[in-house]
Structure formats: structure tokens, C-alpha cells
Design a protein around this motif. Sequence first.
Motif: not given
Length: 244
Positions: A205-228
Motif C-alpha cells: 500500500l505504501t509502495g502504491a502511493q509512492i509509485g503513483v506519485r512518481l508516475a505523475g512526475m516521470i518523463k515519458v522518455s524515461y518510461v521507455k528505458v524503464l520498461l525495456r
Amino acid sequence: MDYIWLFMIGIIATTLGTLAGGGGLVSLPAMLLLGMPVHSAIGANKISNTFSSLSSFIMIYRRKGVSLKEGLKIIPISLAGGVTGGLIASMLAEEILMKIAIFLLIFAFIMSFVSKAPFTGNDHFYLNKQSAPSLFGIGIYDGAFGPGQGTLMLYLFSYLKISYYKAVGLVRVATFSSCFGAAISYIATGQIIWGLTLALLLGSLTGAQIGVRLAGMIKVSYVKVLLRLVTASLIIQMVVDMFF
């Protein structure tokens, strides 16, 4: 001490799982290393994912990142896929499921290089001849096996030209749907070690809140790298598990 470790594992795994999928890369091996029986570890993971995924979706919904109407479209398809997958799992060998998973993840990994603009759209989610069968298929995979479900769904929503933040919300409601039925079955069969499961749940539950907050700030270009990175890690882990 195990309770503290499980709390921390829940935070790390769910933060990663929220951002790019693949949280099981962290949680399941860690729980097994702590000596939890495999069915108890999987059951704990399903219960924690049920509640943490729902909390993530609610948080994104309150921030107007996703609509309730879009989320409700996901639930019956993912739930039906998860139930179907559970039935299929009883008929197929784990080795076959592992090969299917590796193929799907390699395909997604290659497509991530072909697609040049991930999560740049801002379309609404609609059920159509592309999205409905894809969601159902991923639901089947999640019910039958599971690792990488969230990652595959993020690739799907990227292809559907849905923004990253909304995609995270839709993935979390799909994960809630597919894990809910599985959690009930593990509880009913008495596989749950409740003290350890609750420690993991609180961390998730704690990680879910952290993850959502980070998701709102992370750049799309970084998402592609993280997914890979997550996809490559999943492929390596599955290949090692299958051959060694």
C-alpha cells in the motif's frame, strides 16, 4: 525481523510494479528466500496486489488521471481472462506457459524499439477489436502464469495512444480484477500465512502511493528505458528458471 523485510519488499516491489510492471521480480524470489512456502508466497502476493492496485487506481482517479467509466470497462474483461487462465493453467505444463511468456515479452521488447513515440497520445480508452481481445489475452496469461502482466499491459496502452499516467491507472484496475479472484481461492484453500501477508500488504500500500506519485512526475522518455530494463530482466529471469 521477517515482518520488517516483507514490509520493505512490498514497498520496493509495488513501486516498481506501478511504474513499469514486473514487481514480482522482487517480491516472489524475496519471499521464497525468507522461507515462505511457494503457494503462501503467491497467495500473499495476490492479496497485496488486490488492495494496492485498487488504492493506486483510486488515487489516480481522484487526480482526474483516469475516469471511472474507463476503469469499469477493464474489470469484466480482465476478470474473465483471469478465470479462463486459471482453468487453462490446470491443463498446460508450466514449461509451455514459460515459453509463451518469454515469446510475448521478447515480442514486446522488440516492438518498444519499433514504436518511436510511446505514451505520447491522450486518447480515451475504448473497447474495440484491438483492445478487448488483447486485454482478455493478457488476463488469461495473468490467470495462468502472471509475471510481466503489468509490463505487457503498459505496452498495449502505449500502442493504443493512451498517456502514461492514465495507462498506469488502467493497469492497476486490471491487476485488481485479475488478482481478486485468485486471492479468494488462496484464502479459501488455507494457503495464507496472515502475519507475513499483512506485513507485505502494508508495504505494498505504501509502495502504491509512492509509485503513483512518481508516475505523475516521470518523463515519458524515461518510461521507455524503464520498461525495456524491466522487460529484459523478466526475460532473463524466465530463461534462467527454465533451463537452470
